[in-house]
Scaffold this motif. Structure first.
Motif, mmCIF file in Angstrom:
data_model
loop_
_atom_site.group_PDB
_atom_site.id
_atom_site.type_symbol
_atom_site.label_atom_id
_atom_site.label_comp_id
_atom_site.label_asym_id
_atom_site.label_seq_id
_atom_site.Cartn_x
_atom_site.Cartn_y
_atom_site.Cartn_z
ATOM 1 N N ALA A 83 0.845 -1.205 0.000
ATOM 2 C CA ALA A 83 0.000 0.000 0.000
ATOM 3 C C ALA A 83 0.878 1.253 0.000
ATOM 4 O O ALA A 83 0.643 2.201 -0.741
ATOM 5 N N ARG A 84 1.935 1.199 0.806
ATOM 6 C CA ARG A 84 2.826 2.350 0.918
ATOM 7 C C ARG A 84 3.553 2.601 -0.404
ATOM 8 O O ARG A 84 3.676 3.740 -0.863
ATOM 9 N N VAL A 85 4.025 1.512 -1.021
ATOM 10 C CA VAL A 85 4.768 1.661 -2.276
ATOM 11 C C VAL A 85 3.829 2.136 -3.388
ATOM 12 O O VAL A 85 4.198 2.960 -4.223
ATOM 13 N N ARG A 86 2.596 1.622 -3.365
ATOM 14 C CA ARG A 86 1.604 2.090 -4.363
ATOM 15 C C ARG A 86 1.400 3.592 -4.224
ATOM 16 O O ARG A 86 1.383 4.319 -5.213
ATOM 17 N N GLU A 87 1.235 4.057 -2.975
ATOM 18 C CA GLU A 87 1.026 5.496 -2.751
ATOM 19 C C GLU A 87 2.234 6.291 -3.257
ATOM 20 O O GLU A 87 2.088 7.325 -3.893
ATOM 21 N N MET A 88 3.442 5.778 -2.965
ATOM 22 C CA MET A 88 4.651 6.486 -3.421
ATOM 23 C C MET A 88 4.710 6.526 -4.938
ATOM 24 O O MET A 88 5.024 7.559 -5.542
ATOM 25 N N ALA A 89 4.411 5.375 -5.567
ATOM 26 C CA ALA A 89 4.498 5.296 -7.030
ATOM 27 C C ALA A 89 3.483 6.246 -7.666
ATOM 28 O O ALA A 89 3.810 6.993 -8.600
ATOM 29 N N ILE A 90 2.262 6.238 -7.148
ATOM 30 C CA ILE A 90 1.221 7.112 -7.704
ATOM 31 C C ILE A 90 1.630 8.577 -7.561
ATOM 32 O O ILE A 90 1.580 9.354 -8.515
#
Lengths: 289, 105
Positions: A83-90
């Motif tokens: 979830a954290r990496v998705r938020e960073m990527a987005i």
């Protein structure tokens, strides 16, 4: 007097704009499918040197005290959390995209406001008992004012008059835009978002963040609206122009939020997270230059 | 002595502060229970676990006069933000009141 803006005017301008980052759409498409989501995210991180460096750095901090340094993306992802990496990527991809699409001086303050709204939107999505996608909330809030950037780029003089006149008349900018252009930045943003392949719920949230009652019962509309209001109410961007004129009762009801004493923890979480995100050493901050 | 409860970004958390709420990680596992007193070591550990903020209680060292000045200043700032708002509208009024309470705390 600026001329009326139509959907075909807006869509015709797309040729002058770079392609929307496909990874953002892919993340949204695979969010409920862990089997597809993990390999996609691993691939995305592996092929993006900046993102990979950040994720590995976070993973090594998270494994502080571990015997070996984390050097592969797969392990790093499991330590940092998808979830954290998705938020960073987005956030990183949308920041780069906005920077490429709208290389304007105003972009920095625009991005600060968008990030502040994104913090509010994500916290509201966590706070409401109604089920709302965190990632969709993040994207809708980061992009809610993209129509305003379009106006600044393609109708710069008209937009400057709209801003000045809205200030002089004490009305919201979207009201003045409708008077001058026949359309507001929410609608323009939703046309662009739809043309970039974003989901109907995100497009609706962008379209109606100032006029939420017309976009309900879609909960993402209410999230985007409350995010905008809370960002101003708490003055997260320290801008003297931040104002709250009204809040949609229907949006609050849709998210089952009444402004009672429990709001204090929501405000506290928003403000602390916002200060963390705006910390120049925070890994998430990737504002366009 | 008066105490204050605040949410602070992890960068501002300091040794000696008492947690008002348990700190959880991204999987909602408790890292530190409520009422723990922060040490330099566990602040570092929380940072390593990517905790972004904590809710702490600490002693309010301000004098009554400083508190009153701060409250007045904050109330003025909130009223300025809401100066064009229709406070006869119950939802807007409720939000205004909560922001006022939050800023005055």
């Amino acid at each position: 007097m600026p001329s009326t803006i139509t959907e075909s005017n807006v869509l015709a301008s797309r040729d002058a704009l770079p392609a929307f980052p496909r990874v953002v759409l892919q993340i949204l498409e695979t969010i409920d499918d862990p089997d597809a989501s993990l390999p996609l995210l691993t691939r995305q991180v592996e092929t993006d040197a900046v993102l990979a460096a950040r994720v590995l750095s976070l993973a090594n901090r998270a494994s502080h005290g571990g015997r070996q340094a984390v050097s592969d993306v797969f392990t790093a992802l499991s330590l940092v959390g998808m979830a954290r990496v998705r938020e960073m990527a987005i956030t990183m991809h949308l920041a780069d995209f906005m920077d490429a699409v709208f290389p304007l001086q105003k972009l920095e303050s625009f991005w600060s406001h968008s990030l502040a709204c994104a913090v509010c939107g994500v916290e509201v999505a966590h706070f409401t008992p109604v089920e709302v996608s965190i990632e969709a909330s993040l994207i809708a809030c980061l992009m809610h004012d993209v129509g305003q950037l379009w106006l600044y780029r393609f109708e710069p003089q008209g937009m400057q008059s709209a801003r000045a006149q809205a200030e002089a008349d004490g009305v919201e900018i979207d009201t003045m835009e409708r008077r001058l252009f026949g359309i507001d930045h929410g609608t323009i943003g939703s046309w662009l978002a739809a043309s970039w392949g974003l989901s109907p719920s995100i497009c609706k949230a962008i379209a109606h963040h100032h006029t939420p009652d017309a976009g309900l019962p879609e909960p993402l509309v209410a999230v985007a609206h409350l995010a905008e209001i809370l960002s101003n109410a708490l003055n997260l961007t320290h801008d003297r122009h931040n104002r709250v004129r009204s809040i949609s009762t229907a949006s609050c009801k849709r998210l089952q939020i009444d402004w009672g004493p429990q709001s204090q923890s929501l405000f506290g979480r928003i403000e602390a997270r916002s200060r963390h995100v705006f910390n120049p050493f925070a890994p998430e901050l990737n504002a366009p230059h | 002595m008066r105490t204050r409860t605040r949410y602070l970004p992890i960068e501002d958390a300091q040794e000696g502060m008492t947690l008002a709420e348990a700190v959880k990680d991204k999987y909602q596992r408790s890292l530190l229970p409520a009422h723990s007193v922060l040490t330099a070591e566990n602040v570092q550990q929380l940072q390593a676990h990517e905790v972004e903020f904590v809710c702490v209680t600490f002693t309010d060292a301000r004098s009554p006069e400083e508190i009153a000045n701060h409250t007045a200043e904050m109330a003025h700032a909130v009223m300025d933000i809401f100066r064009d708002a229709d406070l006869d509208q119950p939802t807007t009024a409720a939000l205004f009141n909560q922001v006022l309470i939050y800023r005055s705390a």
